[in-house]
Design a protein around this motif. Structure first.
Motif, PDB file in Angstrom:
ATOM      1  N   ASP A   1      51.281  50.788  40.809  1.00 14.67           N
ATOM      2  CA  ASP A   1      51.388  50.261  39.451  1.00 14.67           C
ATOM      3  C   ASP A   1      50.744  48.877  39.404  1.00 14.67           C
ATOM      4  O   ASP A   1      51.183  47.951  40.090  1.00 14.67           O
ATOM      5  CB  ASP A   1      52.864  50.161  39.053  1.00 14.67           C
ATOM      6  N   ARG A   2      49.700  48.722  38.585  1.00  7.88           N
ATOM      7  CA  ARG A   2      48.974  47.449  38.501  1.00  7.88           C
ATOM      8  C   ARG A   2      49.285  46.693  37.216  1.00  7.88           C
ATOM      9  O   ARG A   2      48.551  45.791  36.820  1.00  7.88           O
ATOM     10  CB  ARG A   2      47.467  47.700  38.590  1.00  7.88           C
ATOM     11  N   THR A   3      50.384  47.021  36.559  1.00 11.39           N
ATOM     12  CA  THR A   3      50.774  46.304  35.347  1.00 11.39           C
ATOM     13  C   THR A   3      50.894  44.815  35.642  1.00 11.39           C
ATOM     14  O   THR A   3      51.492  44.429  36.652  1.00 11.39           O
ATOM     15  CB  THR A   3      52.125  46.827  34.821  1.00 11.39           C
ATOM     16  N   PRO A   4      50.360  43.941  34.789  1.00  8.81           N
ATOM     17  CA  PRO A   4      50.475  42.496  35.022  1.00  8.81           C
ATOM     18  C   PRO A   4      51.937  42.061  35.120  1.00  8.81           C
ATOM     19  O   PRO A   4      52.776  42.513  34.339  1.00  8.81           O
ATOM     20  CB  PRO A   4      49.800  41.884  33.788  1.00  8.81           C
ATOM     21  N   ILE A   5      52.213  41.182  36.071  1.00  8.96           N
ATOM     22  CA  ILE A   5      53.581  40.695  36.290  1.00  8.96           C
ATOM     23  C   ILE A   5      53.600  39.174  36.299  1.00  8.96           C
ATOM     24  O   ILE A   5      52.870  38.537  37.078  1.00  8.96           O
ATOM     25  CB  ILE A   5      54.162  41.235  37.608  1.00  8.96           C
ATOM     26  N   LEU A   6      54.436  38.608  35.435  1.00 11.23           N
ATOM     27  CA  LEU A   6      54.678  37.169  35.399  1.00 11.23           C
ATOM     28  C   LEU A   6      56.072  36.919  35.951  1.00 11.23           C
ATOM     29  O   LEU A   6      57.047  37.494  35.464  1.00 11.23           O
ATOM     30  CB  LEU A   6      54.581  36.649  33.956  1.00 11.23           C
ATOM     31  N   MET A   7      56.181  36.076  36.978  1.00 14.41           N
ATOM     32  CA  MET A   7      57.464  35.783  37.587  1.00 14.41           C
ATOM     33  C   MET A   7      58.060  34.503  36.993  1.00 14.41           C
ATOM     34  O   MET A   7      57.333  33.534  36.737  1.00 14.41           O
ATOM     35  CB  MET A   7      57.311  35.597  39.104  1.00 14.41           C
ATOM     36  N   LEU A   8      59.365  34.507  36.785  1.00 10.21           N
ATOM     37  CA  LEU A   8      60.109  33.317  36.392  1.00 10.21           C
ATOM     38  C   LEU A   8      60.883  32.853  37.623  1.00 10.21           C
ATOM     39  O   LEU A   8      61.636  33.633  38.199  1.00 10.21           O
ATOM     40  CB  LEU A   8      61.090  33.626  35.261  1.00 10.21           C
ATOM     41  N   THR A   9      60.698  31.606  38.031  1.00 10.33           N
ATOM     42  CA  THR A   9      61.346  31.164  39.256  1.00 10.33           C
ATOM     43  C   THR A   9      61.825  29.726  39.166  1.00 10.33           C
ATOM     44  O   THR A   9      61.173  28.884  38.548  1.00 10.33           O
ATOM     45  CB  THR A   9      60.394  31.301  40.458  1.00 10.33           C
ATOM     46  N   ALA A  10      62.958  29.472  39.782  1.00 14.07           N
ATOM     47  CA  ALA A  10      63.463  28.111  39.922  1.00 14.07           C
ATOM     48  C   ALA A  10      63.029  27.530  41.265  1.00 14.07           C
ATOM     49  O   ALA A  10      63.330  26.387  41.585  1.00 14.07           O
ATOM     50  CB  ALA A  10      64.989  28.105  39.818  1.00 14.07           C
TER      51      ALA A  10
ATOM     52  N   PRO B   1      62.814  24.639  34.768  1.00 16.18           N
ATOM     53  CA  PRO B   1      62.838  24.973  33.345  1.00 16.18           C
ATOM     54  C   PRO B   1      61.417  24.973  32.791  1.00 16.18           C
ATOM     55  O   PRO B   1      60.595  24.180  33.204  1.00 16.18           O
ATOM     56  CB  PRO B   1      63.674  23.838  32.733  1.00 16.18           C
ATOM     57  N   PHE B   2      61.126  25.886  31.891  1.00 13.42           N
ATOM     58  CA  PHE B   2      59.768  26.039  31.381  1.00 13.42           C
ATOM     59  C   PHE B   2      59.725  25.833  29.873  1.00 13.42           C
ATOM     60  O   PHE B   2      60.729  25.953  29.178  1.00 13.42           O
ATOM     61  CB  PHE B   2      59.213  27.421  31.726  1.00 13.42           C
ATOM     62  N   ASP B   3      58.532  25.524  29.401  1.00 14.47           N
ATOM     63  CA  ASP B   3      58.267  25.457  27.971  1.00 14.47           C
ATOM     64  C   ASP B   3      57.840  26.851  27.529  1.00 14.47           C
ATOM     65  O   ASP B   3      56.956  27.458  28.142  1.00 14.47           O
ATOM     66  CB  ASP B   3      57.145  24.447  27.697  1.00 14.47           C
ATOM     67  N   VAL B   4      58.451  27.384  26.490  1.00 11.60           N
ATOM     68  CA  VAL B   4      58.143  28.745  26.067  1.00 11.60           C
ATOM     69  C   VAL B   4      56.672  28.901  25.696  1.00 11.60           C
ATOM     70  O   VAL B   4      56.095  29.975  25.849  1.00 11.60           O
ATOM     71  CB  VAL B   4      59.064  29.177  24.902  1.00 11.60           C
TER      72      VAL B   4
END
Length: 238
Positions: free
Chosen positions: A69-78, A100-103
């Motif tokens: 599966d090559r669907t693009p993946i964005l990770m959220l990490t602390a 913490p991130f800016d939306v």
């Protein structure tokens, strides 16, 4: 879009913001649900929290990539250490956002990932002249400095050795190969690969270049990606 985040407040806030931005969002609370949903209704893009109970985001990513599966993946990490970011790239993630991130940063990275699912010709200026990129055709191959890339199959080789590249690594290498011998500045690379310049304080590009070098370099062979201090990077075989 599939969003997997175990923190209820963050999940609801992101789901609401992404929906207002025009995305159709399926939000789940853990990795088990994420895998089940991805198999049941494959999304256009995944947003995965790294730290989740049971199956974490890295494991979800590894499973999907192992399945092809090559669907693009964005990770959220602390996790902000370079080793932690490399672990995400090694698992097959395409990009990451540190909490913490800016939306708005999440939106920008998602737009860039989705644009790259349908590559388009890129033109523009680099540090030492125009960025020359030929139109991509379905059967086109590009070669430079002993590297060969099959753009249709999304495969790459150094000599006879095939390289195992993530989506972002492949896009970065393609940009460098197409512009072999030309120094590309940081802003140009950020714009072409991520669609957004994250500024001089960002380590995102350096992490990806370092990881790509580890896959390209061979004992007793010349290094291919060179750093031009204060400017950017260039692909050449010295």
């Amino acid at each position: 879009m599939l969003l997997a985040e175990d923190d209820r407040a963050i999940r609801h806030a992101l789901e609401r913001a992404l929906t207002l931005e025009g995305y159709q969002v399926t939000a789940v609370a853990d990795g088990v649900e994420a895998l089940a949903q991805a198999h049941r209704n494959p999304p256009d893009v995944l947003v995965l929290d790294v730290m989740m109970p049971g199956i974490d985001g890295l494991q979800v990513c590894r499973v999907l990539r192992a399945e092809g599966d090559r669907t693009p993946i964005l990770m959220l990490t602390a996790l902000v250490e370079t080793a932690d970011r490399i672990a995400g790239l090694d698992a097959g993630a395409d990009d990451y956002v540190v909490k913490p991130f800016d939306v708005e940063e999440v939106f920008a990275r998602l737009r860039a990932l989705l644009r790259r699912t349908s590559p388009v010709p890129v033109t523009g200026g680099g540090a030492e002249g125009p960025v020359r990129e030929a139109p991509v055709s379905s059967d086109r191959q590009v070669e430079a400095a002993g590297l060969r890339m099959d753009l249709q199959a999304r495969r790459a080789w150094r000599g006879e050795r095939e390289l195992e590249l993530t989506r972002t690594e492949f896009e970065l290498l393609e940009l460098l190969v197409r512009n072999a011998g030309i120094v590309l500045d940081h802003s140009t690379i950020y714009d072409r690969i991520w669609g957004y310049d994250f500024g001089p304080g960002s380590k995102n590009l350096a992490v990806y270049v370092g990881y790509l070098r580890r896959k390209l370099d061979e004992p007793a062979a010349p290094q291919l990606i060179h750093t031009v201090r204060g400017v950017g990077y260039v692909l050449r075989e010295d």
